[in-house]
Design an enzyme around this catalytic site. Sequence first.
Site, PDB file in Angstrom:
ATOM      1  N   ALA A   1       0.852  -1.186   0.000  1.00 27.17           N
ATOM      2  CA  ALA A   1       0.000   0.000   0.000  1.00 27.17           C
ATOM      3  C   ALA A   1       0.891   1.241   0.000  1.00 27.17           C
ATOM      4  O   ALA A   1       1.289   1.735   1.045  1.00 27.17           O
ATOM      5  CB  ALA A   1      -0.901  -0.016   1.241  1.00 27.17           C
ATOM      6  N   GLU A   2       1.187   1.714  -1.199  1.00 32.53           N
ATOM      7  CA  GLU A   2       2.161   2.795  -1.347  1.00 32.53           C
ATOM      8  C   GLU A   2       1.712   4.094  -0.708  1.00 32.53           C
ATOM      9  O   GLU A   2       2.537   4.902  -0.264  1.00 32.53           O
ATOM     10  CB  GLU A   2       2.457   3.044  -2.833  1.00 32.53           C
ATOM     11  CG  GLU A   2       3.225   1.925  -3.522  1.00 32.53           C
ATOM     12  CD  GLU A   2       2.373   0.710  -3.827  1.00 32.53           C
ATOM     13  OE1 GLU A   2       1.131   0.814  -3.748  1.00 32.53           O
ATOM     14  OE2 GLU A   2       2.929  -0.354  -4.141  1.00 32.53           O
TER      15      GLU A   2
ATOM     16  N   HIS B   1       5.975  -0.528 -15.002  1.00 39.86           N
ATOM     17  CA  HIS B   1       7.128  -0.586 -14.093  1.00 39.86           C
ATOM     18  C   HIS B   1       8.209   0.398 -14.512  1.00 39.86           C
ATOM     19  O   HIS B   1       9.169   0.595 -13.778  1.00 39.86           O
ATOM     20  CB  HIS B   1       7.745  -1.984 -14.073  1.00 39.86           C
ATOM     21  CG  HIS B   1       7.038  -2.957 -13.187  1.00 39.86           C
ATOM     22  ND1 HIS B   1       5.781  -3.434 -13.445  1.00 39.86           N
ATOM     23  CD2 HIS B   1       7.407  -3.545 -12.017  1.00 39.86           C
ATOM     24  CE1 HIS B   1       5.415  -4.276 -12.494  1.00 39.86           C
ATOM     25  NE2 HIS B   1       6.376  -4.351 -11.614  1.00 39.86           N
TER      26      HIS B   1
END
Lengths: 323, 323, 320, 320
Positions: A53-54, A123
Amino acid sequence: MSEITVNEAVSQALAEEMRRDPRVVMFGEGVATKRRELVREFGEKRVRNTPLAEGIIAGTAVGAAATGLRPVVDLLFAPFLCFSMDEIVNSAGKLRYMSGGQFAFPLVAIAMTGGGWTVGAQHNHNVESWFVHSPGLKVVMPSTAADFKGLLKAAIRDDNPVLFFVDLALGFEPGEVPDGEHVVPLGKAATLRAGRDVTLISYAKTVNHCLQAADDLAKAGISAEVIDLRSLKPLDEKAILASARKTGRVLVVHEASRMCGVGAEVAAIVAEKAFDALKAPVLRLTGPDAPAPSSYVLEQAFIPQPGAIVEAVRKLVVPAFAA
Amino acid sequence: MSEITVNEAVSQALAEEMRRDPRVVMFGEGVATKRRELVREFGEKRVRNTPLAEGIIAGTAVGAAATGLRPVVDLLFAPFLCFSMDEIVNSAGKLRYMSGGQFAFPLVAIAMTGGGWTVGAQHNHNVESWFVHSPGLKVVMPSTAADFKGLLKAAIRDDNPVLFFVDLALGFEPGEVPDGEHVVPLGKAATLRAGRDVTLISYAKTVNHCLQAADDLAKAGISAEVIDLRSLKPLDEKAILASARKTGRVLVVHEASRMCGVGAEVAAIVAEKAFDALKAPVLRLTGPDAPAPSSYVLEQAFIPQPGAIVEAVRKLVVPAFAA
Amino acid sequence: MERIASDTRPEAMLECMMLIRAYEERLAAMQAAGQAAGTCTSVGQEASAVGVVRALGPDDRILTNHRSAGHLIARGADPGRILAEVMGKRDGYCKGKSGSLHVSVKELGVVLTSTIVGGELSLATGVGLSHALLGEQGIVACFFGDGAACEGIFHESLNLAAVWKLPILYVCENNQWQAYVHRKETMLGDRISEWAAKYGMEGLTVDGNDVEAVHAAATQAIASIRRTGKPFLLETYTYRLRGHYEPDDQSYVDPAELSAWRAKDPIDRLRAKLLTSGTLSETGLQQMRQRVAAAIEQAVAFAAASPFPDTAELTTDVYA
Amino acid sequence: MERIASDTRPEAMLECMMLIRAYEERLAAMQAAGQAAGTCTSVGQEASAVGVVRALGPDDRILTNHRSAGHLIARGADPGRILAEVMGKRDGYCKGKSGSLHVSVKELGVVLTSTIVGGELSLATGVGLSHALLGEQGIVACFFGDGAACEGIFHESLNLAAVWKLPILYVCENNQWQAYVHRKETMLGDRISEWAAKYGMEGLTVDGNDVEAVHAAATQAIASIRRTGKPFLLETYTYRLRGHYEPDDQSYVDPAELSAWRAKDPIDRLRAKLLTSGTLSETGLQQMRQRVAAAIEQAVAFAAASPFPDTAELTTDVYA
Ligand SMILES: Cc1ncc(C[n+]2csc(CCOP(=O)(O)OP(=O)(O)O)c2C)c(N)n1
Ligand SMILES: Cc1ncc(C[n+]2csc(CCOP(=O)(O)OP(=O)(O)O)c2C)c(N)n1
Ligand SMILES: [Mg+2]
Ligand SMILES: [Mg+2]
């Protein structure tokens, strides 16, 4: 001097700073799994895995920084910063100002990006310019092992929030790093090669491409100066302008997309403040306005390569040489 | 022609496009409360309130756009876009490409920003350049009622994700809007005033400041051309360069911070592609590298004002006039 | 020098609620008259603010949201300096830079007023981590609304606090509104405290219009946090009696619902109780009113007299 | 032209699981040999993929995450085109632009493979809205991991789907791992399906290593969604038998836990059952193995033969 890789340089910087200052803590998804040596030395309280959970990883860093800790968070890949933008931009970057200077936010957020691993656009996305544009933040993106170490140490000691971008293609690059304490101040560019005819300004992996291009250009009798910005914010305007004034020709090179990238800023600064010294248009060579492709051939085509740099320089320089 | 406010222009565009195309839906926090007239005409299924959660509001728009709807979402204030960055940047902007063109994402995200209401840095932050920098997105930021209407209609019809920024100081500005169907194509700048000596390039509220400055400059015998970019992406390079070549002097003005802002991009384009026509350095006049302050006096000082524009132009032009 | 308020006698809590009410109504009136910028009031929710804040100790820290005047005043903040901040004046707690919805007061342990809904939830875990790692005594009180409970960061914050065992009192002020949207449009359940169990956290809903009940529940929750080190979710069930952001005509509000809640006004309730029980006399009440009125006049005068910041302040405090 | 697979006979599901396993093990071997880029396999989780996907109808849509090969193959996608995509080749489903972790196949109703953890949760509600508003028959299956359940978007997605009554089957593949972090480090509870109730949604956990149980549960859940229009959260409780991202030595995995789960391998289980019951003969199994092996050889040959994209493709498909 010892030769170590960029990844080792990062690990050394982390360990040294945690040793020096007990307020330094580190956390993120898999941090405690991947950095067992830090857990062993500093314990599970200071080196932590987090849930996936950034937002709360970054938010926790901001709250901790406001109240006495000096967190370093690993947010993995730059596109995941999209989940931390509120915490980084609206909180870390603004709350010192919004509190009238009551609170400080000494924290470092690390993220990887750049082509080379064919991981695709979710990414790999060079978003460093977002943070350069946003107030209250500092932004670092080194190219050599020594700078990775020295700038990360400086970032951890800085009392402002610092975004520390790791070009992932550089992780296993070896480089000479000075023994003992090695801190590189934020905000200073490095002139990696002196030259007379043209200035190549870059950061991260494309610095190496500029150095290769400069070798090739030298063979053709063109003397290129190569500047590694290292810090994108603060940006070393002085170094940029001194070189631009010296050579009169500037090419800015980076992998990030062109529009509103760091290259735009550098070009705009040069066009304003070295205008009278310019002998040619300021050029940019950047990644295209496209998501990063995964396919190896496309990914390589996305990144400004030495050959393209040489070609761009020829456009800048040849008219003068021909004249 | 009828005179309506910017807010009315936005409402007209929404209603007309929902009438024209049943696939257009609109949702967001309080949308159904604040736009009762749309609920009345189009029903509660197409005009919806949402829970307070910007991530899923944007994500829902992206998923809906991929599968046949054409959503318009109101994300309220630009800083709240920080909670939607993943959905906008990593999904809406990249998934057409990442799917090899299989899916399209026709959606519009509306957000307000800019000084004038003293709401402070967590409601006022001009982040349009983030989206200009990111691939796959379009970005619009009009200054006149007619363009608000025409560009919003074009944005809704566009098959790409469009960020539609509303400078909140303009909401109650009246303006003449053509009667009947009025669509303004994305990607075209507007020359609002022709001039010879200098080009002022801007967007949103500072366009008005440029026009005021141009009036003052005219009195001093300096003829300023004023260009309203309107679309920040695609950016109308042709219009920028044509004017730069004509006047040879360019000042870019915006409220967003300087570094890596749209002004940097415009300056870089001019420095590269109109280099030979330039008679003076390319200047930028922008908001400072600081969060937006709340206090009225500071907020006004943050925004480039007509007086400052006049002064900057004098720096550009006077040497030539003196010579 | 700021002083943390700590008086928990019912009559002290009543006076504090009256001060909050008077401050916010005065501010709303000034706004209606164009003398101050827009703001969010907490009228109707004073019991939640005073009941919880007065249960905190001096080492505890507070994070709150845009509807924070009650929390600030209950903690002992000076209404004059709050108002100066709202008006963008130099003597505001944040030098006028933050404005109405973001007042923090370090000396009082108020780390944050976030107008990003959920910002307080995202920082609270970090403050909790500091308390846990730096060996500090205090706990962290984090106030947020039912709207914030819809943001993903609510989920992330509570989950992390539970997993890391952080000393945080989460206080959800469930006032039934999320700006212009009724809570019932945004979630199917009715009690936000019930979500606590999902995280392995204790949760409790209390009548948010009864300051003594709130105070008792908060005291208990805080004791449990101090004992176990673990977080706790306390929900104060209440109602926003005024609009979202001044001025607001509340045209979107169901009048029946509004008047039902008006009848439960927390100030009226406690005043009636104290008068009936004899804890408070009519004269005592009269004196309270006068003290409150005087404090507000003083605050308005202070804020009005404070100068605007120098424009040089535009770019200070950005970087360390 | 893509064909949606729909055979739900146990032996067909077994063969499909074997195909997925063979595909992923071959890919991992190629990666170890430097012949393909890294990827995430779903080895051990094939029952979850096949059981759910084969319960879907032709009008249903799928969104999934980085561990999607099983979902794709179960839906009928061509392993050759998947592999070509992983290898960045022109005949990949996304022309080689997406690479390993983001394969979508519009013709099969696969809207998204998200490698942003939670990306599938954020888009699923929109796809559900399209289905609800455009009068489409199908429901939406959204696969995500236990890790994604920690992201705020999980909370936002489930809450919105419940409030708006969207026809979504949320499938949480709880494989006990979140990259290099064990699930138990990230949440206090054990069952993610229990979080459903909080949103007013039905939830159920099923043995994710029993394909018939998964299929039955999914069939029931889908029927309920079609009947009520409301979302459902199905948790398939399973285990990631290989590492997170190839190559991965699993040095951080508890060997006892790993071997306990290896003993529950979903393919071994169904195969043993079908052999014992006589539904499948040894010869039949042998033929299956041969078909699977042949399919894999064909896929590898196809992908190897496919050319890399032209560099002109670098900037196509960015804008409409
Ligand atoms: C991230 C974010 N989204 C939206 C808003 C606009 N907004 C301000 S307050 C508010 C309602 C908040 O509701 P709740 O959390 O219940 O607090 P309350 O206002 O009821 O005290 C909204 C939508 C905001 N400030 N921040
Ligand atoms: C937003 C985001 N954060 C982090 C990652 C890195 N990452 C990729 S997969 C993964 C683990 C996901 O766990 P889970 O959701 O349980 O799925 P699983 O891999 O177990 O199938 C992580 C952390 C990512 N891709 N996206
Ligand atoms: Mg509320
Ligand atoms: Mg998992």
